[in-house]
Design an enzyme around this catalytic site. Sequence first.
Site: not given
Length: 320
Positions: A14, A73
């Site tokens: 991320k 994520t």
Amino acid sequence: MLKLRGGRTLYYGKGDVLSYRTFASPLAVSAIPESTYTGCSNVIFAHNIKFSVSGESLLPSFTEGDNALVVATDSMKNFILRQTAEYEGNTTEGLLAFISEKFLERYPHLDAVEISADRIPFDAVVVSGGEGGFAPSEVVYRRSRNEHGSATMKWQRIGDSTELVFHESALSHIQLIKVHGSSFFGFVRDEYTTLPESFDRPLFIFLSISWTYEDASNAINGDRGRYVPAEQVHDIAHTVFHEANTPSIQHLIYKMGHRILKLFPQLAEVRFESNNRTWETVVEPAAPDSAGVYTEPRPPYGFQGFTMTRDDLQEQRSET
Ligand SMILES: O=c1[nH]c(=O)c2[nH]c(=O)[nH]c2[nH]1
């Protein structure tokens, strides 16, 4: 990133995880002659974090579409934000180490983490103290667009422990202009040379500086008293540029690196990347401190890179 068996690279993660932590522990650092910076209250300890993971166990998620071991994520983002509340330290590197270690502990099927963060700077506004004096507010902060520190770390599970396999701290996007007191002459002159020699040029540089500690614990734990703040590195760059009349950007960054390594014996290495963005002269000043007019330089631009280690301090060169 970690290479899997067979040399394959695999990762996911991320970016732009914006984390605004308030009231982290204050950081205190020793003063250096080049800087007024001696620490930070960390009332706002804000970062833009990029995080990714790797591991053999993730291969089926790519090859077979099997998500059984995929940590979303979105969950990574939640993990980072919630763990940031638990962090008791006072440095960006310490926060990254804390998140990485906790993550690898929580998800034992993953082998490696790469994490980096840009500090998002907020400066206390200066307010009237009521009796004619001014003081920094302890509650109101102004978002700064100035240059700021950042850090990158790579952690890897090796046997039962988690090891730091790479770390780097940095200060990027510095832009400094010195209006006179720099030169560039004596370079190769041949059939390709059109650039005139310059004995007093206005020098505009873009600069990024990064550094690595001999012992990363000094970056991770600010309470050991050996943390190197980006603010002081910045002030060293300013001071050297101010003091030195340099014959080139190459020598200017060498002088900056020399001063940084001398002031901070806890650093193993310092690295530079610079760009020459010297303004194009439109109206030449009659004297160094009289009116001149310049405009943005036309592309292309020149650049320099230089890495220095403690060995550079041993060599006898004319440095201060
Ligand atoms: O500081 C400089 N270094 C160079 O190598 C160079 N080359 C150039 O055209 N201008 C400059 N300036």
